[in-house]
Structure formats: structure tokens, C-alpha cells
Design a protein around this motif. Structure first.
Motif, mmCIF file in Angstrom:
data_model
loop_
_atom_site.group_PDB
_atom_site.id
_atom_site.type_symbol
_atom_site.label_atom_id
_atom_site.label_comp_id
_atom_site.label_asym_id
_atom_site.label_seq_id
_atom_site.Cartn_x
_atom_site.Cartn_y
_atom_site.Cartn_z
ATOM 1 N N LEU A 113 -2.061 6.393 5.169
ATOM 2 C CA LEU A 113 -2.085 5.226 4.289
ATOM 3 C C LEU A 113 -3.446 5.100 3.609
ATOM 4 O O LEU A 113 -3.540 4.814 2.405
ATOM 5 C CB LEU A 113 -1.776 3.964 5.107
ATOM 6 N N THR A 114 -4.493 5.314 4.392
ATOM 7 C CA THR A 114 -5.848 5.194 3.842
ATOM 8 C C THR A 114 -6.093 6.244 2.763
ATOM 9 O O THR A 114 -6.637 5.947 1.700
ATOM 10 C CB THR A 114 -6.867 5.347 4.987
ATOM 11 N N LEU A 170 -5.118 6.584 -5.100
ATOM 12 C CA LEU A 170 -4.798 5.617 -6.161
ATOM 13 C C LEU A 170 -6.079 5.103 -6.817
ATOM 14 O O LEU A 170 -6.178 5.025 -8.044
ATOM 15 C CB LEU A 170 -3.970 4.453 -5.602
ATOM 16 N N ILE A 171 -7.045 4.770 -5.987
ATOM 17 C CA ILE A 171 -8.330 4.279 -6.528
ATOM 18 C C ILE A 171 -8.942 5.340 -7.442
ATOM 19 O O ILE A 171 -9.364 5.028 -8.567
ATOM 20 C CB ILE A 171 -9.301 3.964 -5.373
ATOM 21 N N GLN A 180 -4.446 5.332 -0.447
ATOM 22 C CA GLN A 180 -5.236 4.326 -1.167
ATOM 23 C C GLN A 180 -6.356 4.995 -1.963
ATOM 24 O O GLN A 180 -6.596 4.662 -3.127
ATOM 25 C CB GLN A 180 -5.879 3.327 -0.179
ATOM 26 N N GLU A 181 -7.039 5.911 -1.319
ATOM 27 C CA GLU A 181 -8.153 6.592 -2.004
ATOM 28 C C GLU A 181 -7.678 7.308 -3.268
ATOM 29 O O GLU A 181 -8.348 7.282 -4.301
ATOM 30 C CB GLU A 181 -8.818 7.600 -1.060
ATOM 31 N N GLY A 233 -7.599 5.284 -10.727
ATOM 32 C CA GLY A 233 -7.718 4.024 -11.461
ATOM 33 C C GLY A 233 -6.475 3.155 -11.421
ATOM 34 O O GLY A 233 -6.232 2.340 -12.312
ATOM 35 N N VAL A 234 -5.689 3.311 -10.374
ATOM 36 C CA VAL A 234 -4.451 2.524 -10.273
ATOM 37 C C VAL A 234 -4.702 1.275 -9.427
ATOM 38 O O VAL A 234 -5.017 1.388 -8.261
ATOM 39 C CB VAL A 234 -3.338 3.373 -9.653
ATOM 40 N N TYR A 274 8.350 -2.695 5.323
ATOM 41 C CA TYR A 274 7.615 -1.930 4.323
ATOM 42 C C TYR A 274 6.951 -2.814 3.286
ATOM 43 O O TYR A 274 5.998 -2.417 2.640
ATOM 44 C CB TYR A 274 8.459 -0.847 3.651
ATOM 45 N N PHE A 287 3.502 3.627 0.086
ATOM 46 C CA PHE A 287 3.046 3.066 1.369
ATOM 47 C C PHE A 287 4.208 2.794 2.314
ATOM 48 O O PHE A 287 4.092 2.976 3.517
ATOM 49 C CB PHE A 287 2.189 1.829 1.118
ATOM 50 N N SER A 288 5.324 2.328 1.743
ATOM 51 C CA SER A 288 6.515 2.159 2.577
ATOM 52 C C SER A 288 6.859 3.484 3.242
ATOM 53 O O SER A 288 7.114 3.546 4.448
ATOM 54 C CB SER A 288 7.698 1.708 1.714
ATOM 55 N N ASN A 316 7.896 3.677 -6.775
ATOM 56 C CA ASN A 316 6.667 3.097 -7.282
ATOM 57 C C ASN A 316 5.518 3.185 -6.292
ATOM 58 O O ASN A 316 5.692 3.633 -5.172
ATOM 59 C CB ASN A 316 6.919 1.649 -7.684
ATOM 60 N N TYR A 317 4.361 2.724 -6.761
ATOM 61 C CA TYR A 317 3.161 2.807 -5.944
ATOM 62 C C TYR A 317 3.396 2.245 -4.558
ATOM 63 O O TYR A 317 3.041 2.844 -3.557
ATOM 64 C CB TYR A 317 2.000 2.077 -6.629
ATOM 65 N N TYR A 318 3.995 1.048 -4.486
ATOM 66 C CA TYR A 318 4.148 0.493 -3.138
ATOM 67 C C TYR A 318 5.141 1.269 -2.289
ATOM 68 O O TYR A 318 5.086 1.216 -1.069
ATOM 69 C CB TYR A 318 4.474 -1.003 -3.140
ATOM 70 N N LEU A 367 -11.443 0.194 2.766
ATOM 71 C CA LEU A 367 -10.148 0.645 2.245
ATOM 72 C C LEU A 367 -9.298 1.258 3.358
ATOM 73 O O LEU A 367 -9.768 2.133 4.098
ATOM 74 C CB LEU A 367 -10.401 1.695 1.152
ATOM 75 N N LEU A 400 4.947 6.271 3.705
ATOM 76 C CA LEU A 400 3.941 6.776 4.645
ATOM 77 C C LEU A 400 3.921 5.972 5.940
ATOM 78 O O LEU A 400 3.772 6.538 7.027
ATOM 79 C CB LEU A 400 2.553 6.758 3.988
#
Lengths: 380, 380, 380, 380
Positions: free
Chosen positions: C368-369, C375-376, C372-373, C379-380, D342, C345-346, C340-342, D364, C348
Motif C-alpha cells: 500500500l505504501t 501515485l505521488i 502511494q509513492e 502527481g496524482v 476496501y 488500494f482495495s 480507479n486509483y482507490y 506516507l 492491494l
């Protein structure tokens, strides 16, 4: 070898019920929990025969927590009559003592139930505000004459409180019709869920003036939370046992699917089959026949503790006797929850062989045969 | 009502076994899996009575996968003799056909086992390189005279292959001592795990020249992976059924804890109790008495399919009969895995009542009583 | 510390999916299994974009079992063209060898995908009856240009077979529209169930004349059973992996609830976030950008095996690289199933720290940054 | 999509912990339960830094049950000083009221902790017998200066009672060294088990003269049962939550395996990473920096309730703020139990995107980057 638990609680449950409570992401504010809480509160009200004039409660705790919290609805003016059929009836004594309440006790011999007439006489004789008694006494397997007791006592007291710890889910209950003010139970007996929750159903009008003897045990503090949970919303007061409530909700769904009357009938029939089988073998059911319960059987037998030990070595865990007058002279079989027809035969076959091994002269197979006859008679 | 599964496979397992396989983070390269794989391979070798001159295999698949993959060790020169006691014995035919192998079949009547002497005669008569037969025939509950067959056949063929799908884990097996080259089974029968794995134990010297008829089914391709797994390392060839292997490992630990001989004895005794009980009722065990198996019982009864239906309505799932010569005339009881003493009584009590309901004239309770006597006789 | 499995299969599943398969009383003839089988067969047909002119198959086994069984629909007259993007593309070679089939191979460099034009050229040049290729190559994370390949090849061959082991459930598939004859997969990858089942969806008209090279692997033998299962009835041929099928059915319900397009989009977006994050850090995604897959990422990095080791010590299990040309030079991240989305990040965060620890010069936090971009942006 | 629970309790647990409690045959007299009870009582004593001069208690119930039962060791002569940092500090008030005890309250502003010096002054000024305070205040995430408070208060009162509901298992505790008479907690917070048990560790000498204000809540009644359980024997007083205790025992084993200091350090580091990340983004941790706790973070943000809603839609469940002075102005993150490195990034990434969606101007990726730096700094 897989063990079978025929102890008196936690009762025979099912993995599916327990797995219902295994969730990594369901907290006390989660929709799954809130729905399970609402469903369980509704289900609880139904299985005891209550209607909307009663409020159901689910508290973190145990049967003892339910007993002590219900003392908050007992009027402090006027005595409590405790009609006790054994160890769990007598447990009201230290609880009432701890709350400095006056009470008297009518106590039956093991296997007997306190006579409704004597309850009526006692209540008529003195300044009693409340009657408390145990529906099914776990220490002796005796079922009290609940309907008759209520009929006789109702005009004479302000509160009738019933300990239904070993009966709710396995015995017919009509608290509204019989005029009972409060009934208590726990999650792990007739409702076949893991232990961890105290359950109560209380007439709303008896909640107006609670005694306030403590915080957690003052039911008044739980009225608002429970009303909120009944609406499916978060009524947090103290963290509820989330997993236990998820399991309870599953059980109430199972009962609804089977039909409450069928569930009760099932327990009645296999209790009869088990008890008749035991007596056919030559053992003695402790309870008088008219007080046999649907959920617990106490069996008088020589070398009872050895029978329990032999049975355990064959994989079935019974409970030893705990009534102080009969220690070592009987053992107990819990047949609540997901106990089933075939468990009757598992139990009887192991008891026959255990009794033989203990040197008791029995007719091998006679109990099993008698149980079959009872099932056939009941169309099972 | 909780159902009881007494079908012929997946067998009666336990939640604890199945939960062993529930892990969110155990992949095919994880240490937990590698240890379970190693332990299961070792355990498999032990339960069939093999030693280090045999290599154990665990493949993704089923019993049929095991059957077809073992054809790769059958010499293409020379015929195969199939000694068949029923449906699963006959399953060798389409498999051998598909691999264009020549074979002959000796087939027993339902309930009988092919006579070892006739096997010897047949093998002596022609150009046979291999003998294959089924240890316990799932369609009839017949156990072959495995030791005598091997003794007679060993000097006459290059390969003896035994289908132990319904016997491994419940019957005594000494593949080394009896000179068996390969035995196959599956995870979901006597080894009481979920279905999903094909299991084999094969004499190493028969792996030198495999037929190579396909890739997955050529055991030669699995030799290196299995040797690697036996060292506790990752022997990846095709993704193994991780959860099934975790469960299997748990079962092998349970067998080790009970003692393999005790496990086998337990199955032998409750099979005897069940079968004697059935015959006492007046039903007929399909297998000849000297061929009763420890793990499967076929029961000849009028209105067999109705009995199966009635039993299911009482919560126990038996299997209908599948032998084409006896369709509708018998039903089957699987008593593998975690089946236990008290399940004998569950089964017999439900069969007695189902038979009565089907209008069959039986003596109620007689089967249960007889089963008790057998257990007592065996000191259980 | 809880481990996270980001290996390439079994993929990140959920306990709820696995617990679905934990039943003590559900055998291969039980209504729960039959319903799960029917639902899974239907679901499988839908996720690959097939209609009723295709037949879905669920076999005990693995991805390799699916590969080998699908060879039965390949015409024996005419060669097979294998368009291979790596290790799993090359796996067709020993399988085709084992079945004595003629074939040629077009093989791409690691990270590249075989050019559709060169496939067209090759097919035009010789006597080819079939094309087989891998949709997403697990060893390199490369997604083939499936639609264009099919468009070019369709007029030139009798059979197009796609290995969708690493794509089904995570990539858009329209087998009917694109003219694919058969697609294969396994239970433990994009469909996030335990390993143990081989899955196929095959055009019905290609099943008429199968090659019959073996019994289990001849799909013709499974047509009748699967048609029976599709009707919700017992189509027993070989014992199905009951628990795996129960789990699969749960996953198909989850996909239906999310909406298949949303499921695919979710995988596309987090793959982009992960890959962009990795490149922002300074690592290199092995696949060409236009061949990034939704489900597997191969990452080229110095000291790759150390990074895998460091990550594992921080709780996340990646897979090492297996392409023989790049051993030790890259590692792989499976992002299938319940990833999933999170988890992006785990992954990365652990990769950034692992790379630093391995002495690689990266800009901490930049990956990580970037994720985020992405996903934004989506539209997530 | 799998949800992640980052509420303030039940905390992030693991399926393996919960499955430990799933048993069909383990009752309150079973050896598995008795061993788990013994192990949990011992483990509880260790995690709070007590020795044999303390008695551990496990009662059916919740944190509130623990709070109320510990009032039984407070002397009725002399007042109680309540040093309150928020909602749960203030909960002592209705409890003490319900037991008709005299008390005064020192209350800190949200985010602050009551000054140890002011506690000393207050205790010196009047007739105080007891001090009660909350180690980590769940409503604000503030950790009190426990050691300094104890040093200052110890000479001035008979009883120091600490509410460790949100700290035990995640914060360093040395009750013996610091002179604490009793500490309470619950199963579902730092100890990561399902809710259902109240936990206490109490100095034995403070148990000699309990107040006896009730039955269940008079700890004296539980002394004998707990001593019996500590010997591994059945100390039945009221049915314990068997499943919860099995789970707790698993957690104590996990803590023992990791090393208690490592467990605490892990919580300290990821709390720092999370909090620093939040502040880097531009949000504000409610607690003063020197009072940041290891287990709960309160975050001040515009449109906090919307952030919670957005985060939930992305799969992460945070808790809304409950402090009456700041309702709607902050939200809370529970990072207890199996919360991990994480999860820090999962939380921060979702908060960044939720804040953006709520129209808050943040940079961000800055929080994620800062968290990475903190982990690197701590060698993680």
C-alpha cells in the motif's frame, strides 16, 4: 403481464424519470443535485404561472406536508373559509383544528363544485381572513371554477390558498394573474415523479409574518434555504429527497421540451376522450360536465368495486371511490403525468369488458369509437 | 410523450427484464450469471418442446449467427431444400452460398406459405439431405404449416432445421414430437430480452458429425461448454453476453409463472383481435387467414409508409414493409414479448386515425369494436 | 457486502453506463440507437488511432467473433505468422485451422513477449503473407512491443492484424502510424461496456478482396451497413446489440470528456502503482517489467487459488490463472475500464491480507505504501 | 472518473437498493408496496432492539420530520433536558421553541459527550419530564454513552427520546432493554436508502396521550395507519414515499441475510481501522477515543477545507466540518450503509495524499498499514 397504474397517485410515470434519481454518488451537496434543485424550483414556479414575486419550495414530505406547512401563512386573526368539494377539501378541517384555527366550511355534493357566488356571499358575511379550496378534488374528479372564485374572493380576504395536488402539471394555472397567494402540490401526481416531496409556490409578501406554529411547518424557516438553492448553492435545512428532485428536474425538462400549453392541451383532450367514451358506453362521469378535470375521472357504475377488481385482473389498476356518500358506487381513473392517448383506449377497452363481466348492459365498442371521434375533432 | 415500440424486434420488452441485466459486479464466472445461464438453457429447451435428447445453445450474437452456426449440422452430401416465405427465408441463400452448399429454393408469394405437398414432391424428386424453413416469416407475418411440413418431410431428409426467430416464445412448438433436428432463435424477439444472443436447440445425435466450416460457427465446439453450463458451472468458450442472459432468465421465469400454454394463448388471442380489427376497418392482413401468426402482422394499405410516419408522430413505432415485391405497399406490427391486450387497442386506435389522415376511407371505431368482440369471445 | 469485480472481463463498469442501455422503446431503427451507433463507430476509430482510411465495425458477438471475422482479410496465398504470448495468442490456431489456413507460431514463455527480431527473422525466412499478434495477452498480462514489431514486420507482410481485446481503451494505439491493417476488440474490456459486441477497425484497402469464408464472418458483407451507420442511417444486416451500443456510446463520451491521453495515463499510472505494490509485498508480477500492461496484471504467488478464494470472501473477485504451464501458480487482476486509483488500494489491501491468510510471509502495508509513492511520483 | 460518496448522508448506498424502488406500476395500494412497508416496519423494530410493545412508524419526510413529530409524545408538564454533543443536538432547541416547550440544555465541547453523571444531577435538580439526546452526533462523530445515560435517567423522567439518525443500522441498539421510549432516524443514513422517509420506533404506552400540536406531527394520527400497514394492508394517511420504502425493505433483507450483529461488527471494525489509520498518519480524530462512533468520523486537520477539495478532485466526496466552534478546522467522513473494508483504504489513501498536497507533514502509507493491522487483529 405488465400492470398499468391508473390510480390517482403515484401517477403514471416513466422509468426514465425514475432512473434519473438512481445515482450512487449524488448526495445533497453534489453539483448534480444542486442543479436539479435549482431547475425544479424554477420549473415549479413556471408551471403554476408565478413570477419572481413568488418563492417556490420543495420540502421532504407529501401533499399533506404541503397543506400543513402552508397554514403558517394564514393570519391567525380572522377565520378561514374552506370551500370543499370532497374528501381532500375536508382534510383541511383536522389540519386547521390541530392548529386551533377558526374556520367554516362550504361543502358541495359529490360531483358538484361549491358555487363561486356562495363563496362570495359567505366571505362577505363574516370575519374571514383566508379562503382555501381544492383545484381538482381527487375524490370526485371535480375541477373548481378557480378563476371566477379568485375574482370574487380576492377583494374579500387576505389570503387565497389553493390545493393543486391533483392539478399542477395538468391544468392551466395563473396564480399571479388570478391573485392566488399560495398553491401547493406534491411530486407524485401531475408532475409524475416518485412520491416524497411537498411542493409549494408562495407569494413572497405573504411570507413576512408567518404564524410560527411549529418548526418544519413554518415556511419562514425555509425562505433562506430556498433562496440559496435558487442560486444553485447548498441551502441545507433538512435532507431533501435527492432522487425525487432529480426525477422532478427531468420532468420539468420534458414539459419545457413539449411546451407547457401542449402538455396541458394533451391532458385536456384525452380527459375529454375518456369521459365522452365513458358516457357513450352508458356509464356516468360523476363530475358535472363543466367541472370535468384534466387529470382525474370519477365514474359512477353499478358494482364499481367489481369493475375495479376485474380491471386489475386484466392488468389495469384503477382506484376505488372514497367519498363517504358514494362508497362502492363509483371508481376513479387517474390520468396524470405520462398518461397518453393510447392509454385512453387501454382504459376504455378494459372498462367495457369489465362492465360486461359485471352484468352491466353496455354497447361494446361504443366508448372506444366515441373516444376516437374526440381525438379526431381535436386534430390528434 | 412515451414511445411504444411495436417494431418486429427488439420486441416490446419490460424495464424489469432489462434491469435484471444491470449489475456492476457480475462477470462471466459469477454465480448469478452461471445460474441465469443454466436456467435460460433449460427454459429454452422447454419453450420449444424439446427434451434431454436435445442440447440448448446460447451464443454471443444474433439470429443470423444462429442461422449460420446451424449450417454446421447440415450434411455436406446431399442438397438443402429451402422453403422460403419471404425475405428471411431467402437469407438462407447467401449463407448456404458462403459455405459452398448446394440447395434449391421453393418460394411462396408474399402472404402465402409454401405448400407442404410441394415440399414433399420436391424432396422426393432429388438428392436432398436437409430441409430448412422459417416458422414465422418476419417480412410477411406468415406462419408455415410446421407440423404438416415435418410429417411429410421427416421420412425424406436427414435434417430438418427450423428458423424460429419470430416464433419461439409466441407459438406452440413441439420439436421432439414433430421430429425437428434443430430450431434457432434470438434473444430479442418472442423472448423479449435485449438483442445480443443467438439461441439454438439441437438434437444431440445431429451434433456428432458437424461440418466444421469455421470455428465459432461449428456447433461441435460449443457442446462441451453448454453441457458444463447446464451443470451450473463455468463453460467459458467466448464471453457470453452476461446482461442478456440475466434478462433471458427473468423472462423464462415469467413464462414459467404464467404457464407456457397461457403465454402462447395470450399471443394467439391478441393476434386474432388485432388482425380481425384491421380487416374490419377495411385494411388487409397480408397473410392468408390460415397462416396468421401469433407474433407478426403485415398489413396491406395504401400509403403504408405514411401510415407508419403518422403513427410514429402519435408515439407508436411500427415497421415498414421489406418484401421487395411489395415495398411501400404494406407495413408490419410486431406483437411479441410483453405486448398485451391493451396494446391491441393502442395499435388499432392509432392505425385508424393514421389511415384517416392518409385519406383512406375507413369506419372509425369499427376495428376497436371488433377487437373487443374477439377478446370477449375468448373469455378475456 | 458489495462485491467488486476485478476479473479480466467483463471489466469494472459503471451502473450509469449500463443504465444507458435500458430503454423500453429503443429498437434497431430508432434515432437514439442510430446516433449511438454512429458515435460509437467514430469513437472506436479514434481510440485506436485510425483515420478515414479505416472502417470501424460493430458486430453482434464477442472477441472471438472479431478474431474469426478478421480472418476474412487475410490473403489465402501465403502463410500466417502467429506471434503468441499465451492462451489468447494460441487461440488463433484453431481459428486458422478451421479456415484451412497455413500458419506458423512463435510462442513466448509465460511472462515474456515474442522478440521482435525473431519475428523479423521468421518472416524473412518463408512465404508469409500475414502477421497476427496480441497486444496485451489476457492470460499473462504481457504487453507486446507493438510499435517495434510493426516497424520490423511491415515491409515483410501484406497484413498485420492485432488482437487488441485487452488493450483498446487502456493502451496507446496508433494503427495508422504503425501500419496496422486491422485491430479487433470487444465491448466488455477496456471499453467497459456489457459484453455482446465484437469491434474491429480495418484498413479500407484490405477490404477489397476478402476471402469470403462464410457469410457473417466475411467483413465485405458488413462494409455497406457500417458505411450507412456512419452516416447516422439504418444499416441493418443482422440485429445489433442495441443496449450494448448505447452503453458504448456513453463510454466514448466519457473518454472524450476526460481526454484520451488522460484516460491512458490514468491506466498506466495505476497499473504501475498496483504492480510496484505487489512486488514490494514480495509477490512477483509475471510479466517482465518492460512488458507490464496498463490493463491486466498476472501475479505469481504460492497458493494462488486460495488467495483468489480468500479475496472473494472479502468481496473482490480476481481471476485465476489459465496458462497451462502455470496453472494454480498465479492469479490475475483486471484493471480496465472504470477501475480507479482507490481500487488499487482495495486490491492491494485484500491481497496483502489474503496472502497472510495463505501463510505467505509478507510485510503488511508495504504494498500500500509503495503504491502511494507511485501515485505521488506521478502527481496524482 | 467515478465519484465515491463518503458524505454524512445520503450515505454510501448501492444501485441495487435504489433500483428496487424503480417501478412503473407500483402505487401506494399495490401489493409490492404493502409488503415492502410491512417488512420495513418489522425490520425497523428489530434493528433498534424493540419488541411488540413498540410501534414503528415510516412517514414521508426526513430526520427533522422525525424529530419534530416525536415531540408529540413529550409531556407538556415538566421540562425537557437536552443533552447536546453538537449541531444536531442543538437542533432540538428551535424545535422545542416552536412548540413553546420549556427546556434546558447540557452541551458538551466538540469531541466530548455530555457526562452521564451531569445528566443525572441536572435531572435530579429540577422539574424534568423528558430527556432527549443524540446517539451519534453527526457534526462531531461522537457516540454518547447511551446505555449508562439511560440507566441513570430512567428513574428520573417520563420520556427518554433518542436521536438515532446517524446510528440506527450501524450501532448496537436495545431500546427495550435500556428503557428508551422513542428512537428516531431517517432512511438515508445507516439504513442506506434514498432520503425521503422519517422513521420512528415508539413505546406504545407513550402514544396514549400525545400533545396534538399539529396534525401530521401528532403521532397519534399515525397509529392506526401503521397498525394497518403492519398487517400488510393499506393504511393510507398521506402518500408514503413508495420508492424509498421499496429500497428500505431491500436493505432490511440484506441486514437479515448478513445477521444484524455481523452488520454492526463490520461497521465497528472498519471505523476502528479508519480512525486508527488517521491517528497513525498524525491527524486527530475529534471524538475522544471512548466515544468513537461506528458511522461518522470527524478529523481535525490543518487546511481541512483544502483536504476536502483535494479529495473531491481525486473522486471522493467527504463533508466539511459544521460545528461553529471548529469551522474550517476539521472534516467529516460518513462510513454508513454499504461502506466497506476496501473503502477504508480508498479513504485513507486519498487523505494521505490530500494532506501531503496541503503541506501537512505525514508519513506516507503509515495510515494504510495501521488499518491493515486493525483488520487482521479483528480477523477480517
Amino acid at each position: 403481464m405488465l400492470r398499468k397504474l391508473m390510480h390517482v397517485g403515484p401517477s403514471m410515470t416513466s422509468y426514465e424519470v425514475q432512473l434519473e434519481g438512481v445515482r450512487e454518488n449524488v448526495g445533497f451537496a453534489s453539483p448534480e443535485f444542486l442543479e436539479a434543485m435549482r431547475n425544479s424550483l424554477e420549473g415549479l414556479r413556471i408551471v403554476v404561472g408565478a413570477d419572481n414575486s413568488y418563492l417556490p419550495f420543495i420540502l421532504p414530505g407529501s401533499g399533506t406536508v404541503a397543506m400543513e406547512s402552508v397554514t403558517s401563512i394564514l393570519p391567525r386573526k380572522g377565520k378561514v373559509l374552506v370551500a370543499s368539494n370532497g374528501v381532500f377539501g375536508n382534510r383541511w378541517k383536522p389540519i386547521l383544528d390541530a392548529h386551533r384555527m377558526e374556520y367554516e366550511v362550504l361543502e358541495a355534493e359529490p360531483g358538484k363544485s361549491v358555487d363561486p357566488a356562495s363563496i362570495k356571499d359567505k366571505l362577505s358575511s363574516g370575519n374571514f381572513a383566508s379562503l382555501v379550496f381544492t383545484h381538482v378534488e381527487t375524490s370526485t374528479g371535480v375541477r373548481a371554477d378557480i378563476e371566477e372564485i379568485c375574482r370574487k374572493a380576492r377583494p374579500l380576504v387576505d389570503r387565497i390558498v389553493v390545493d393543486g395536488v391533483a392539478s399542477v402539471g395538468g391544468e392551466t394555472l395563473k396564480v399571479k394573474e388570478w391573485g392566488i397567494d399560495a398553491i401547493i402540490t406534491a411530486s407524485q401526481k401531475g408532475l409524475a415523479s416518485p412520491p416524497g416531496a411537498a411542493l409549494l409556490v408562495v407569494a413572497k409578501d405573504s411570507l413576512n409574518n408567518t404564524a410560527g406554529d411549529g418548526y418544519f411547518f413554518d415556511l419562514k424557516n425555509w425562505v433562506e434555504p430556498m433562496n440559496t438553492y435558487l442560486k444553485g448553492e447548498n441551502g441545507y435545512l433538512s435532507t431533501e429527497p435527492v432522487g425525487v428532485v432529480m426525477a422532478l428536474s427531468h420532468v420539468f425538462n420534458d414539459i419545457r421540451a413539449e411546451g407547457l400549453e401542449n402538455t396541458i392541451k394533451r391532458h385536456r383532450v384525452f380527459s375529454e376522450a375518456l369521459n365522452e367514451g365513458l358516457e357513450e358506453i352508458g356509464l356516468k362521469v360523476l363530475a358535472d360536465r363543466e367541472h370535468w378535470s384534466n387529470t382525474v375521472t370519477a365514474v359512477v357504475a353499478e358494482r364499481s368495486d367489481d369493475i375495479v377488481k376485474f380491471a386489475l385482473s386484466m392488468g389495469i389498476e384503477f382506484a376505488t371511490g372514497v367519498h363517504p356518500k358514494l362508497k362502492g358506487k363509483y371508481f376513479r381513473i387517474g390520468h396524470m403525468g405520462y398518461f397518453n392517448y393510447y392509454d385512453v383506449f387501454s382504459a376504455l377497452s378494459v372498462i367495457e369488458r369489465s362492465a360486461l363481466r359485471a352484468g352491466i348492459n353496455i354497447k361494446l365498442g361504443s366508448g372506444l369509437t366515441r373516444a376516437q371521434e374526440i381525438l379526431i375533432k381535436n386534430g390528434v
